[in-house]
Enzyme design. Structure first.
Site, PDB file in Angstrom:
ATOM      1  CG  ASP A  58      15.409 -17.244 -42.564  1.00 61.55           C
ATOM      2  OD1 ASP A  58      15.908 -18.060 -43.360  1.00 61.55           O
ATOM      3  OD2 ASP A  58      14.449 -17.516 -41.818  1.00 61.55           O
ATOM      4  CE  LYS A  97      17.830 -22.642 -47.385  1.00 63.57           C
ATOM      5  NZ  LYS A  97      17.218 -22.010 -46.192  1.00 63.57           N
ATOM      6  CD  GLU A 143      18.074 -21.994 -42.416  1.00 58.72           C
ATOM      7  OE1 GLU A 143      17.376 -23.000 -42.187  1.00 58.72           O
ATOM      8  OE2 GLU A 143      18.245 -21.550 -43.563  1.00 58.72           O
ATOM      9  CG  ASP A 201      15.002 -24.663 -38.666  1.00 61.96           C
ATOM     10  OD1 ASP A 201      13.917 -24.562 -39.275  1.00 61.96           O
ATOM     11  OD2 ASP A 201      15.970 -23.901 -38.876  1.00 61.96           O
TER      12      ASP A 201
END
Lengths: 623, 180
Positions: free
Chosen positions: A25, A86, A186, A208
């Protein structure tokens, strides 16, 4: 579920051999790695027992620190300590300008590259290289823990990541020297972890909210099949933004006029701490000391709710849109699962619960569930026999479009179309003797090209010269299971395949990647040429072995004599060059061999599936 | 793209070429096919096999999408029946149908300016849903009688109605968006 076992050539499934694979992850704020061993899936801790690896990389004069050691440098050396990269994966320099609050770095966008570089003391680095450092650290943690080399990994990406962001993630893995089985969304990974834990068939919503991204996915769970019905979100919205809102409040309350990078970082750290405390407390004390400055404040949960309510509302708008795309109502949802550290904020939990009219599930650790799901999938893909087979069917998160006259975007593949998907379009030439044409592919939902994300310019060359309008060029846009796009072009009347030159709008070119690889290899004293040759030799042997075992299995049943002869000719030619030390020649021979065998391999793959289904109605096949 | 599956979509899904399709059966068949063709089943295969797997799985998805949608299914049946529908222009010479379309669009326009657009939209949607069913039945009957050209005309009407329904749906969503 008895798996439809296809034993394909080249797919070695030796019974005793166990391939170790990891799920990674790669998060905005924290990253994790998980593996499956002795039937148990677990995230792996570092030597101090900490499972999370802060997604922070510190570039010292001649050293690179990753994780906690890097985090320790954050307040004192903010410009050389890179976090939340990211958020700039697959992004251009102009996108980054809007993120200067969260990312207080110096950028270099002037170089001859579409990928912005961050200027650090040691070198100029792209987000892709920074991510590669994080991946390397996680992979080495897994390998140390397992005492084995990793055969491959599954890396998770936000469901709402576009093609450029996904490609950047793949490139990071390539730089880290990892074999990627799959990029996995994800929320889908979370659904796998959740689904195998609870075995609930039905329709679930995965909400999420991470450090920098928000995803909402609706999945249909059915006997080990995880089918994404629709997905939505915002790949630039998350806990970082909450910290930022709190940070602005601190700056206002303390009436600060000038805030340098170091103070700004301290404010954000304090903001995050306060936010985290407010998960269980009604108020949190904020205390910042910087030079002669001393800030003492108290933040109440009520105030926090006020600060983040717009953000939460934005996420709920996405939830509405995604329900509609899935053609469902709130009542159809059997469970809501919360994923990502930011769902610990009480207002998020409360509002999501109110929106769906049911209490969200939080049994699984929202920080770890994604890595665990990825590890499960990685283990299955590594070819290890699982107790239960799983199949993950995902969708395209954002529409793929091409630019048409007047800067308008024309949809080729609509969002939430299941992937893999291929769509073809026919074009013609508008000039006599025209041999080239250009296509601009973008991704997004807006009508104007400028409002969508530019993915790439494709230049088709080698169209046979004909009168205007006589050529018929079929362009096929294809999206694979990772959500990555490719384009194939063919002139239909002559059957000539066009050469396609791809200019990615925001991505590294193959040459840039190669240079980076060379640089990193030079550091590690490994010869990159030798590695590339070895890779091609392995692929060549695999191709030959595949053909040999296929022919051994079914003789020449699927081939005419001519086809067989052509196939063998290329096979022998390839065999002859394996031991030569010429990587390029080997690549060419592999390509020629593949061209010669394409039709046969496809027929065979198809026949093996057909054989399984033969004689039965499709719904009688045991799943 | 030489190696797509050499079957029509109905054959691929083990179904007769028939307008009546059981959605559940179709879905089950789809999952079975994907579990055989999906690229995840070929991660350790050669690059070539991986590429082919992507194309085959894409075709299964395409087939599912076509078979699932009544309008696309109808059009596809005509194609299987031998008609060239790729270059079909979306026009119709049925003046009665055209008049009705114009009326519906006017009604929708009025509805945008009325007090309760949501209810207005629902009213139009109900009417169009009824029409959809009538056209579908009509298409099915004509197809069974082998009157493909007539069936083609009806399939175009199905397309029209479908498109307006989608527009109304989008419009309703926007109204709700503004209410929040």
């Amino acid at each position: 579920m008895a798996l439809l076992q296809i034993s394909e050539p080249g797919q070695s499934t030796a019974p005793h051999q166990r391939n170790y694979a990891a799920g990674i992850d790669l998060g905005t704020t924290n990253s994790l790695v998980a593996v499956r061993r002795s039937g148990q899936v677990e995230t792996l801790p570092d030597e101090q027992g900490r499972h999370l690896l802060p997604s922070i990389v510190h570039y010292a004069e001649d050293d690179i620190l990753v994780g906690y050691p890097a985090q320790a440098q954050q307040a004192s050396d903010p410009l050389n300590t890179l976090s939340s990269v990211k958020r700039i994966m697959g992004r251009g320099i102009e996108d980054i300008k809007g993120l200067s609050n969260v990312l207080p770095y110096e950028f270099d966008g002037s170089r001859d590259s579409t990928v912005p570089r961050i200027i650090t003391r040691q070198k100029r680095v792209s987000a892709i290289e920074v991510s590669a450092e994080i991946l390397k650290a996680l992979a080495s943690r897994a390998e140390q823990s397992l005492g084995e080399q990793l055969a491959g990994v599954v890396i998770t990406v936000p469901a709402y990541f576009d093609d450029a962001q996904r490609q950047a993630t793949r490139d990071a893995a390539r730089l880290a020297g990892l074999k990627v089985y799959r990029l996995l969304a994800e929320p889908t990974a979370a659904a796998v972890a959740y689904g195998l834990d609870q075995q609930p068939d039905g329709i679930i919503a995965i909400y999420d909210l991470g450090g920098g991204t928000f995803d909402i996915s609706i999945l249909n769970l059915n006997k080990g099949v995880f089918e994404v019905l629709a997905t939505g979100g915002n790949s630039s919205l998350g806990g970082d933004d909450m910290d930022n809102d709190i940070g602005e409040w601190i700056i206002n309350e303390a009436a600060l006029e000038r805030v340098d990078a170091s103070l700004s970082r301290q404010i954000l750290i304090a903001a995050r701490r306060a936010k985290e405390q407010l998960t269980t407390q009604d108020s949190a004390d904020i205390s910042i000391r910087y030079r002669d400055l001393s800030i003492q404040l108290s933040l109440t949960r009520e105030k926090l709710n006020e600060l983040v309510q717009d953000l939460v509302k934005k996420t709920l708008m996405s939830c509405r849109r995604v329900l509609r795309d899935a053609k469902l109502t709130k009542q159809d949802i059997t469970n809501v699962v919360m994923v990502g550290g930011s769902t610990r904020v009480p207002l998020v939990m409360q509002q999501v619960g109110e929106f769906f009219g049911r209490k969200p599930l939080t049994e699984l650790d929202p920080d770890r569930v994604v890595a665990i799901g990825a590890a499960l999938q990685a283990d299955v893909l590594a070819g290890n026999k699982a107790d239960q087979d799983i199949l993950l069917l995902d969708v395209l998160p954002l529409s793929l479009c091409i630019e048409t006259m007047g800067g308008l975007s024309e949809k080729i593949i609509a969002r939430n179309t299941p992937i893999p998907v291929a769509r073809a379009q026919e074009f013609t030439t508008y000039k006599d003797g025209q041999t080239a044409m250009a296509i601009h592919v973008v991704q997004g939902e807006r009508e104007l090209v400028v409002d969508c994300r530019s993915l790439a310019h494709f230049e088709l060359r080698g169209i046979p010269p004909m009168a205007a309008g006589a050529a018929r060029i079929r362009v096929t846009y294809q999206v694979d299971a990772d959500g990555l796009m490719s384009v194939i072009a063919e002139e239909l009347s002559s059957g000539v395949k066009s050469d396609i030159i791809i200019k990615p709008s925001y991505g590294l070119t193959d040459r840039e990647i190669e240079t980076m690889l060379r640089d990193s290899m030079a550091h590690a004293q490994v010869d990159i040429d030798a590695r590339m040759l070895a890779e091609q030799q392995v692929e060549a042997r695999r191709v030959i072995e595949a053909i040999d075992s296929a022919l051994a299995a079914d003789g020449r049943d699927l081939l005419s004599d001519d086809e067989y002869a052509a196939l063998m000719e290329q096979r022998d030619r390839l065999f002859g060059v394996i031991e030569s030390a010429n990587t390029e020649a080997l690549k060419k021979a592999i390509k020629a061999m593949e061209n010669a065998s394409e039709e046969y391999v496809a027929r065979r793959m198809n026949a093996s599936v057909q054989k399984m289904l033969a004689g039965k109605n499709i719904d009688q096949v045991e799943m | 793209m030489s190696q797509i599956l050499r079957q029509n979509f109905f054959e691929l899904f083990g179904l007769p070429v028939d307008f009546q399709v059981d959605e559940r059966e179709l879905h089950t068949a789809h999952l079975k096919l994907q579990s055989a063709y999906h690229p995840d089943r070929f991660v350790n295969a050669s690059d070539q096999e991986k590429r082919i797997a992507v194309q085959q799985a894409a075709m299964v998805n395409e087939a599912y999408e076509v078979l699932k949608s009544p309008v696309k299914r109808a059009r596809y049946m005509l194609e299987v029946g031998g008609l060239d529908i790729q270059n079909d222009h979306e026009t119709t010479s049925d003046t009665g149908f055209l008049m009705e379309q114009i009326e519906i669009r006017e009604e929708l326009e009025q509805c945008r300016n009325c007090n309760d657009p949501m209810r207005g939209c629902e009213h139009i949607t109900r009417k169009l849903d009824r029409r959809s069913r009538e056209y579908a039945d009509h298409f099915e009957a004509l197809f069974e009688q082998g009157k493909l050209e007539d069936a083609r005309q009806v399939s175009k009407k199905m397309q029209f109605v479908q498109r307006i329904l989608e527009q109304i749906d989008e419009y309703q969503f926007d109204i709700e968006d503004h209410l929040i």
